[in-house]
Design an enzyme around this catalytic site. Structure first.
Site, PDB file in Angstrom:
ATOM      1  N   ASP A  35      15.981  49.023  34.652  1.00 28.84           N
ATOM      2  CA  ASP A  35      15.619  49.438  33.296  1.00 28.84           C
ATOM      3  C   ASP A  35      14.877  50.770  33.390  1.00 28.84           C
ATOM      4  O   ASP A  35      14.635  51.274  34.479  1.00 28.84           O
ATOM      5  CB  ASP A  35      14.790  48.361  32.593  1.00 28.84           C
ATOM      6  CG  ASP A  35      13.457  48.116  33.283  1.00 28.84           C
ATOM      7  OD1 ASP A  35      13.127  48.855  34.231  1.00 28.84           O
ATOM      8  OD2 ASP A  35      12.753  47.182  32.879  1.00 28.84           O
TER       9      ASP A  35
ATOM     10  N   ASP B 243      20.406  40.322  30.458  1.00 33.26           N
ATOM     11  CA  ASP B 243      19.369  40.023  31.443  1.00 33.26           C
ATOM     12  C   ASP B 243      18.249  39.254  30.779  1.00 33.26           C
ATOM     13  O   ASP B 243      18.030  39.360  29.569  1.00 33.26           O
ATOM     14  CB  ASP B 243      18.804  41.317  32.058  1.00 33.26           C
ATOM     15  CG  ASP B 243      17.894  42.062  31.103  1.00 33.26           C
ATOM     16  OD1 ASP B 243      16.667  41.790  31.132  1.00 33.26           O
ATOM     17  OD2 ASP B 243      18.379  42.895  30.314  1.00 33.26           O
TER      18      ASP B 243
ATOM     19  N   CYS C 138      25.567  18.914  38.046  1.00 35.26           N
ATOM     20  CA  CYS C 138      25.359  20.322  38.404  1.00 35.26           C
ATOM     21  C   CYS C 138      25.706  20.507  39.890  1.00 35.26           C
ATOM     22  O   CYS C 138      25.326  19.688  40.729  1.00 35.26           O
ATOM     23  CB  CYS C 138      23.912  20.724  38.158  1.00 35.26           C
ATOM     24  SG  CYS C 138      23.539  22.405  38.700  1.00 35.26           S
TER      25      CYS C 138
ATOM     26  N   CYS D  10      24.788  23.134  41.763  1.00 36.17           N
ATOM     27  CA  CYS D  10      23.933  24.122  42.436  1.00 36.17           C
ATOM     28  C   CYS D  10      23.361  23.517  43.721  1.00 36.17           C
ATOM     29  O   CYS D  10      23.378  22.305  43.927  1.00 36.17           O
ATOM     30  CB  CYS D  10      22.817  24.605  41.506  1.00 36.17           C
ATOM     31  SG  CYS D  10      21.344  23.572  41.467  1.00 36.17           S
TER      32      CYS D  10
ATOM     33  N   CYS E   9      20.634  20.803  43.149  1.00 37.43           N
ATOM     34  CA  CYS E   9      21.109  19.505  42.660  1.00 37.43           C
ATOM     35  C   CYS E   9      21.971  18.779  43.695  1.00 37.43           C
ATOM     36  O   CYS E   9      22.050  17.552  43.681  1.00 37.43           O
ATOM     37  CB  CYS E   9      21.860  19.686  41.347  1.00 37.43           C
ATOM     38  SG  CYS E   9      20.770  20.143  39.984  1.00 37.43           S
TER      39      CYS E   9
ATOM     40  N   HIS F  47      18.201  26.399  40.464  1.00 37.78           N
ATOM     41  CA  HIS F  47      18.916  25.636  39.434  1.00 37.78           C
ATOM     42  C   HIS F  47      18.986  26.407  38.114  1.00 37.78           C
ATOM     43  O   HIS F  47      20.066  26.502  37.504  1.00 37.78           O
ATOM     44  CB  HIS F  47      18.261  24.272  39.200  1.00 37.78           C
ATOM     45  CG  HIS F  47      18.840  23.572  38.016  1.00 37.78           C
ATOM     46  ND1 HIS F  47      20.007  22.837  38.081  1.00 37.78           N
ATOM     47  CD2 HIS F  47      18.455  23.570  36.704  1.00 37.78           C
ATOM     48  CE1 HIS F  47      20.308  22.404  36.864  1.00 37.78           C
ATOM     49  NE2 HIS F  47      19.383  22.826  36.018  1.00 37.78           N
TER      50      HIS F  47
HETATM   51 ZN   LIG Z   1      21.399  22.329  39.557  1.00 34.20          ZN
END
Ligand SMILES: [Zn+2]
Length: 441
Positions: free
Chosen positions: A127, A330, A368, A370, A373, A399
């Site tokens: 930025d 963002d 999930c 990820c 998880c 996550h």
């Molecule tokens: Zn997750």
């Protein structure tokens, strides 16, 4: 509901040989699929400017719409760049002001630029530093302006905070929160810093206003931002020519204008008239007109300029902005919330520190995929966060960042697949609960 298209790439040589460092054709945007117009489309003639596309940068492609995680100090707090890549992040945004303060832009320049400095192989954004500079000493989401004297001090300056910045026609003077030393930011200084930081995508230095500023102040501010934008383009061209050994860095102009349709449209036409590579949609916007604001700006923008919505904060805002032409987004919220234990899931946000999670050995979100998880439980992450263990920040942040990256991936697939409207309705109903939107999510 959607049509596949392919637009030509931008072709704006700036003096360098094609394919060589400094060659502007290293940055371009191509549309892949457009959302079709509808009777209630917010753009001109019912247009919906939503689309999928690809931003080509010297450090790789960004498939859009895309979420851009924020690593303020050239770092995601508690998460390595390798882990960000693993969770699907395509690009990262760092803050020019913080890197100017520490370690200084010369360090990043000597390191070969932001991406190499932080061992991130992909595209990066910085930025302009304006938001941080103009927010010094003021309350959350509030920025300074020249007419603050007419307001109650409590409206602007947060309790217990010292005012550290002053805006004038040429730029902003401020005191460093790190050591109290006095500094100045202007269009030219911001461009100089961002060129040395070396991100693929930079933003022009603009004046931020708040929704509390008067209409006449907003009018003057939009004109001032336009004057600063012209200075940014001139300085950017000078630096690009001077630094031909470096990969081309794209520059986005920023559209301000608060909640006023005429000011937003006027500012968008001003920014569209300049030789920017893309556009940033900035400033304070009320939630109820966030989609309209994107559409007003897209009405004026050439289609081949990518559009970044700065600092967007919630799931419904993301859908409204994507539908109306936003390409990249963002936000610091996923990481900040994670460190406080607020976990995003497709069925809403919950706090992992709630008592019922103490013995809950299920993942943070069922289904999930990820890293967190797949390997850790709510009870464990709850324990780590309560103990203020760094690994807790890491696991919760992975996550939450994955949630937003995946959300944008799924939105992109829904546009390409022709089922955006259904996906939006289902996702919002699931996230907020049928019929009721909870603010702040
Ligand atoms: Zn997750």
């Amino acid at each position: 509901m959607s049509e596949r298209t392919a637009t030509g790439l931008l072709d704006h040589p700036r003096g360098a040989e094609p394919g060589k460092p400094g060659d502007r054709s290293a940055f371009s945007f191509e549309t892949v699929t457009r959302l079709s117009s509808t009777a209630d489309g917010l753009g001109r003639d019912g247009a919906r400017y939503g689309r999928t596309g690809i931003i080509h940068t010297p450090h790789g492609d960004i498939k859009t719409p895309a979420f851009v995680p924020v690593g303020t100090q050239a770092a995601m707090k508690a998460v390595l760049p390798e882990q960000m890549k693993d969770l699907g992040a395509q690009c990262l945004l760092a803050n020019a002001f913080h890197l100017f303060e520490r370690p200084g832009e010369d360090v990043l320049d000597a390191a070969g630029g932001l991406a190499r400095f932080m061992n991130w192989g992909g595209p990066t954004f910085t930025d302009s530093g304006g938001f941080q500079v103009m927010s010094l000493g003021v309350g959350f989401k509030k920025t300074l302006a020249m007419d603050v004297t007419g307001m109650k001090s409590d409206d602007i300056i947060a309790k217990g905070k010292e005012r550290l910045a002053w805006v004038d026609e040429d730029g902003v003077t401020f005191k460093s929160p790190l050591n109290g030393s006095s500094h100045r930011f202007s269009a030219e200084i911001s461009m100089g810093i961002q060129h040395k930081l070396g991100a693929d995508i930079m933003f022009a230095f603009d004046e931020l206003t708040t929704l509390m500023n008067t209409r006449s102040y907003q009018e003057n501010s939009v004109e001032r931002t336009f004057r600063w934008a012209k200075r940014c383009v001139a300085e950017h061209e000078r630096l690009t020519a001077e630094r031909l050994g470096k990969p081309y860095q794209a520059l986005y102009g920023v559209v301000q204008g608060a909640n006023y349709e005429d000011l937003r449209r006027h500012a968008a036409e001003q920014i569209a008239s300049l030789d920017f590579d893309g556009v940033g949609i900035g400033g304070a916007i009320e939630k109820r007109i966030i989609g309209n604001t994107c559409a007003w700006i897209c009405d004026a923008m050439p289609e081949n300029r990518p559009r970044h919505v700065l600092g967007i904060a919630s799931v419904d805002d993301i859908f409204a902005c994507v539908e109306n032409g936003g390409d990249t987004f963002d936000c610091v919220a996923p990481a900040r919330c994670a460190r406080n234990g607020a976990i995003y899931t497709r069925s809403g946000r919950y706090n992992i520190k709630r008592a019922e999670n103490k013995f809950n050995f299920e993942p943070l979100e069922e289904g999930c995929d990820c890293y967190t998880c797949r390997n850790y439980s709510r009870a464990y992450v709850d324990h780590l966060l309560r103990a203020r263990e760094f690994n807790g920040f890491t696991l919760a942040t992975i996550h939450n960042e994955h949630f937003f990256v995946k959300l944008l991936d799924d939105i992109r697939a829904s546009i390409d697949g022709g089922y955006f409207d259904e996906f939006r309705d289902e996702t919002l109903a699931h996230f907020y609960g049928d019929g009721e939107r909870r603010p702040g999510l």
